[in-house]
Scaffold this active site. Structure first.
Site, PDB file in Angstrom:
ATOM      1  N   PRO A 165      30.385  -6.606   0.367  1.00 43.20           N
ATOM      2  CA  PRO A 165      31.434  -6.233  -0.597  1.00 43.20           C
ATOM      3  C   PRO A 165      30.988  -6.058  -2.048  1.00 43.20           C
ATOM      4  CG  PRO A 165      31.560  -8.554  -0.114  1.00 43.20           C
ATOM      5  CD  PRO A 165      30.489  -8.002   0.779  1.00 43.20           C
ATOM      6  N   CYS A 166      30.235  -5.005  -2.340  1.00 49.32           N
ATOM      7  CA  CYS A 166      29.865  -4.727  -3.728  1.00 49.32           C
ATOM      8  C   CYS A 166      31.080  -4.315  -4.554  1.00 49.32           C
ATOM      9  CB  CYS A 166      28.774  -3.659  -3.784  1.00 49.32           C
ATOM     10  SG  CYS A 166      29.182  -2.123  -2.957  1.00 49.32           S
TER      11      CYS A 166
END
Length: 195
Positions: A165-166
């Protein structure tokens, strides 16, 4: 519709059947190093790719990047459109985007991230659903508090956006910052997780 396939007239069902045979034969002979498929989603069209180790790439297909050429260069030229091998990944991404999944349970192949980028990627996996961290916080967490821009670069080159989850990394002032899938996609993902 009929196509000429190596000198033979073939209709779509015949071509599909021949492709499935090729896919199975390549897998049975251990000649399939990278399988891929595309997935149309509310945040854009994605390319999913996997190796025998796990999901290796999730790419937004809106850019100029030739994802398959990069995979051929970095992993192996033995790449085949084999959608069935990515059914689990596609299902989990669809469930996530529909708000029915908060964590991914997929084997991952992280060979496309190394060095500092790999450290950042590993930390991103620890940022929980619905939480956000600043680029500065991530830099400090990986032991390089002055490497804020490098964290941004690592997030931009994340080989597995959504799954790693950037999108949960934002600027210190709370503004979103950049995202490989575009600002609208990042906003959609953050709103989804805030609901």
């Amino acid at each position: 519709m009929t196509e000429i396939f190596d000198g033979i007239d073939a209709d779509a069902p015949t071509l599909a059947r021949l492709h499935r045979r090729l896919e199975h034969a390549a897998q049975d002979a251990d000649l399939l190093d990278v399988a891929y498929r595309t997935l149309d989603t509310a945040i854009g069209r994605l390319l999913l790719a996997s190796t025998p180790l796990g999901l290796v790439r999730v790419a937004f297909l809106s850019g100029d990047e030739d994802v398959l050429a990069t995979l051929a260069q970095r992993i192996s030229p033995r790449i085949l459109h084999a959608p069935a091998r990515l059914d689990d990944a596609a299902t989990e991404i669809e469930e996530y985007l529909a708000g029915r999944r908060t964590e991914f349970d997929l084997p991952l192949d992280l060979r496309l991230a190394d060095g500092f980028r790999r450290q950042v990627i590993e930390h991103l996996r620890e940022i929980g659903y619905g939480h956000r961290e600043s680029y500065a916080t991530v830099a400090a967490a990986v032991g390089s508090p002055k490497a804020v821009r490098a964290v941004g670069s690592a997030c931009a080159r994340n080989p597995l956006p959504l799954v790693i989850p950037c999108h949960r990394v934002v600027r210190t002032d709370g503004s979103f910052g950049q995202y490989a899938g575009g600002m609208a996609a990042k906003a959609t993902l953050l709103e989804l997780e805030a609901a």
